[in-house]
Design an enzyme around this catalytic site. Structure first.
Site, short mmCIF file in Angstrom:
data_model
loop_
_atom_site.label_atom_id
_atom_site.label_comp_id
_atom_site.label_asym_id
_atom_site.label_seq_id
_atom_site.Cartn_x
_atom_site.Cartn_y
_atom_site.Cartn_z
N LYS A 76 -4.70 -11.20 -6.10
CA LYS A 76 -5.99 -11.46 -5.44
C LYS A 76 -7.07 -10.53 -5.99
O LYS A 76 -6.75 -9.40 -6.43
CB LYS A 76 -5.87 -11.32 -3.92
N LYS B 291 -11.21 -4.84 -4.59
CA LYS B 291 -12.12 -3.79 -5.02
C LYS B 291 -11.39 -2.60 -5.62
O LYS B 291 -11.98 -1.80 -6.34
CB LYS B 291 -13.03 -3.36 -3.86
N LYS C 226 0.83 -1.21 0.00
CA LYS C 226 0.00 0.00 0.00
C LYS C 226 0.86 1.26 0.00
O LYS C 226 0.50 2.26 -0.63
CB LYS C 226 -0.94 0.01 1.21
P1 TYM Z 1 -11.00 -6.01 3.73
O1 TYM Z 1 -12.07 -4.97 3.84
O2 TYM Z 1 -9.90 -5.78 2.76
O3 TYM Z 1 -11.64 -7.42 3.38
C1 TYM Z 1 -12.69 -8.01 4.14
C2 TYM Z 1 -12.48 -9.51 4.23
O4 TYM Z 1 -12.50 -10.08 2.91
C3 TYM Z 1 -11.34 -10.89 2.73
N1 TYM Z 1 -10.92 -10.83 1.32
C4 TYM Z 1 -10.76 -11.89 0.53
N2 TYM Z 1 -10.92 -13.21 0.75
C5 TYM Z 1 -10.68 -14.06 -0.29
N3 TYM Z 1 -10.30 -13.64 -1.53
C6 TYM Z 1 -10.12 -12.32 -1.79
N4 TYM Z 1 -9.76 -11.92 -3.01
C7 TYM Z 1 -10.36 -11.38 -0.74
N5 TYM Z 1 -10.30 -10.02 -0.67
C8 TYM Z 1 -10.65 -9.70 0.60
C9 TYM Z 1 -10.30 -10.27 3.65
O5 TYM Z 1 -9.27 -11.18 3.97
C10 TYM Z 1 -11.13 -9.89 4.85
O6 TYM Z 1 -11.30 -10.99 5.71
N6 TYM Z 1 -8.08 -5.14 7.67
C11 TYM Z 1 -9.30 -5.79 7.27
C12 TYM Z 1 -10.52 -5.31 8.03
C13 TYM Z 1 -10.40 -5.39 9.52
C14 TYM Z 1 -10.41 -6.58 10.30
C15 TYM Z 1 -10.28 -6.15 11.65
C16 TYM Z 1 -10.51 -7.93 9.99
C17 TYM Z 1 -10.27 -4.35 10.37
N7 TYM Z 1 -10.19 -4.79 11.65
C18 TYM Z 1 -10.24 -7.06 12.71
C19 TYM Z 1 -10.47 -8.85 11.06
C20 TYM Z 1 -10.35 -8.40 12.39
C21 TYM Z 1 -9.54 -5.48 5.79
O7 TYM Z 1 -9.08 -4.50 5.27
O8 TYM Z 1 -10.41 -6.32 5.17
#
Ligand code: TYM
Length: 327
Positions: free
Chosen positions: A192, A195, A110
């Protein structure tokens, strides 16, 4: 088991988020004590438009409800509504070795991508995530594979806190789905699905049938003809097989047999059909929820109250243990 997970509000929920996370959440809520959070503070590590940001956060709540999060079973809330997240994050920052943050691959990616806004929040992002998790003394964290490194830090910080100040936090387990923890981009199956990538690389969970079909038909495959799972040699078709298998609940081996000698176009047409069958009810539920703003607000208010009651009790304990002056 107490479970916590989160998602950033930006961008529409896509099938990667769904198969790697939200679908799993909807299953876990049947048995476990679940808290799900919209990580609006995390989203501020990249620039957001203040005119639209709150609507984006609200929209993500609607999307999660439409995708199967049941407010009668789970606590659904907004991260910034529970102020203790940032307080605990600060305290944990003082325990976090800089080297641990420097080696985080998501930070490195990032920081490279957002050179004009490589801010300190981006750097300490995993510490806020750790605070999200530990604040509720969570025991399991269902996430996609891209978050596993962050959860290693969570366990390290839980252990460090417990050693310094006495046993306080469980060391939470990473709960990965056995398949689908890393759904790949349709355009570049080495990356991966995300969005923030080009629209054609990603299928939104509420997209219209004709868009889905167009994207699936255009998805990158290879020059062969056979529908066979081979991650190294055929990453594109393997990704599509994974998606198909998870959505239809059919093993990949069965799909390979079913589509033997049929060619990519026939397989892709069938996959587009399965996708549409999956997302059509989500689309309908989302449309309905969009007309029920007060109902969604009420869910978030109740979520905040429940989350806050756990968070404030943890913080009272943490403040005392650390030695802050408490009356
Ligand atoms: P975020 O918003 O990027 O994604 C949300 C969840 O979706 C999963 N994910 C995927 N799984 C499979 N294939 C993909 N291509 C894919 N893209 C996204 C992510 O692994 C995630 O589980 N930092 C986190 C949000 C967060 C969080 C937390 C998660 C904030 N605090 C505490 C767990 C516990 C994030 O940016 O997820």
């Amino acid at each position: 088991m107490r479970i916590l997970s989160g998602i950033q509000p930006t961008g529409e929920l896509h099938i990667g988020n769904y198969l790697g996370a939200a679908k799993h959440w909807a299953e876990l809520q049947k048995e476990d004590e679940c808290l799900f959070m919209i990580a609006d503070l995390h989203a501020l590590t990249t620039s957001q438009n203040p005119e639209t940001f709150s609507a984006t956060t609200f929209q993500k709540t609607v999307e999660l409800l439409a995708a199967g999060i049941d407010p009668a079973k789970s606590v659904l809330f907004i991260q910034s509504h529970v102020r203790e997240h940032t307080e605990l994050a600060w305290l944990l920052n003082t325990l976090t070795p800089i080297g641990e943050l420097e080696r985080m691959t998501q930070y490195k990616d990032k920081a490279k991508k957002h050179k004009e806004n490589s801010n300190a929040g981006l750097f300490s992002y995993p510490v806020l995530m750790t605070a999200d998790i530990l604040l509720y003394k969570s025991e399991g964290v269902p996430v996609g594979e891209d978050q596993t490194q962050h959860l290693e830090l969570t366990r390290l910080l839980a252990k460090k806190f417990n050693t310094l100040y006495g046993n306080t936090f469980p060391e939470p387990k990473t709960l990965l789905v056995s398949s689908g923890a890393r759904i790949m981009s349709l355009q570049n199956p080495e990356k991966k699905m995300s969005k923030s990538d080009t629209p054609d690389s990603c299928i939104g969970l509420f997209e219209e049938a004709e868009h889905i079909k167009r994207k699936v038909m255009k998805a990158t495959t290879d020059t062969e003809k056979d529908i066979r799972y081979n991650l190294a040699k055929k990453p594109g078709i393997s990704n599509l097989l994974t998606i198909y298998s998870l959505l239809a609940g059919v093993p990949i081996k069965t799909l390979e047999k079913k589509f033997k000698g049929k060619g990519y176009a026939s397989f892709k047409t069938s996959l587009a059909g399965i996708l549409e069958e999956t997302v059509a009810p989500f689309r309908k539920k989302k449309k309905e929820l969009e007309t029920r703003e007060l109902y969604v607000q009420e869910i978030l208010k109740q979520g905040e109250t429940k989350a806050h009651s756990i968070a404030s009790s943890t913080m009272n304990e943490v403040r005392k243990k650390i030695g802050l002056l408490v009356f």
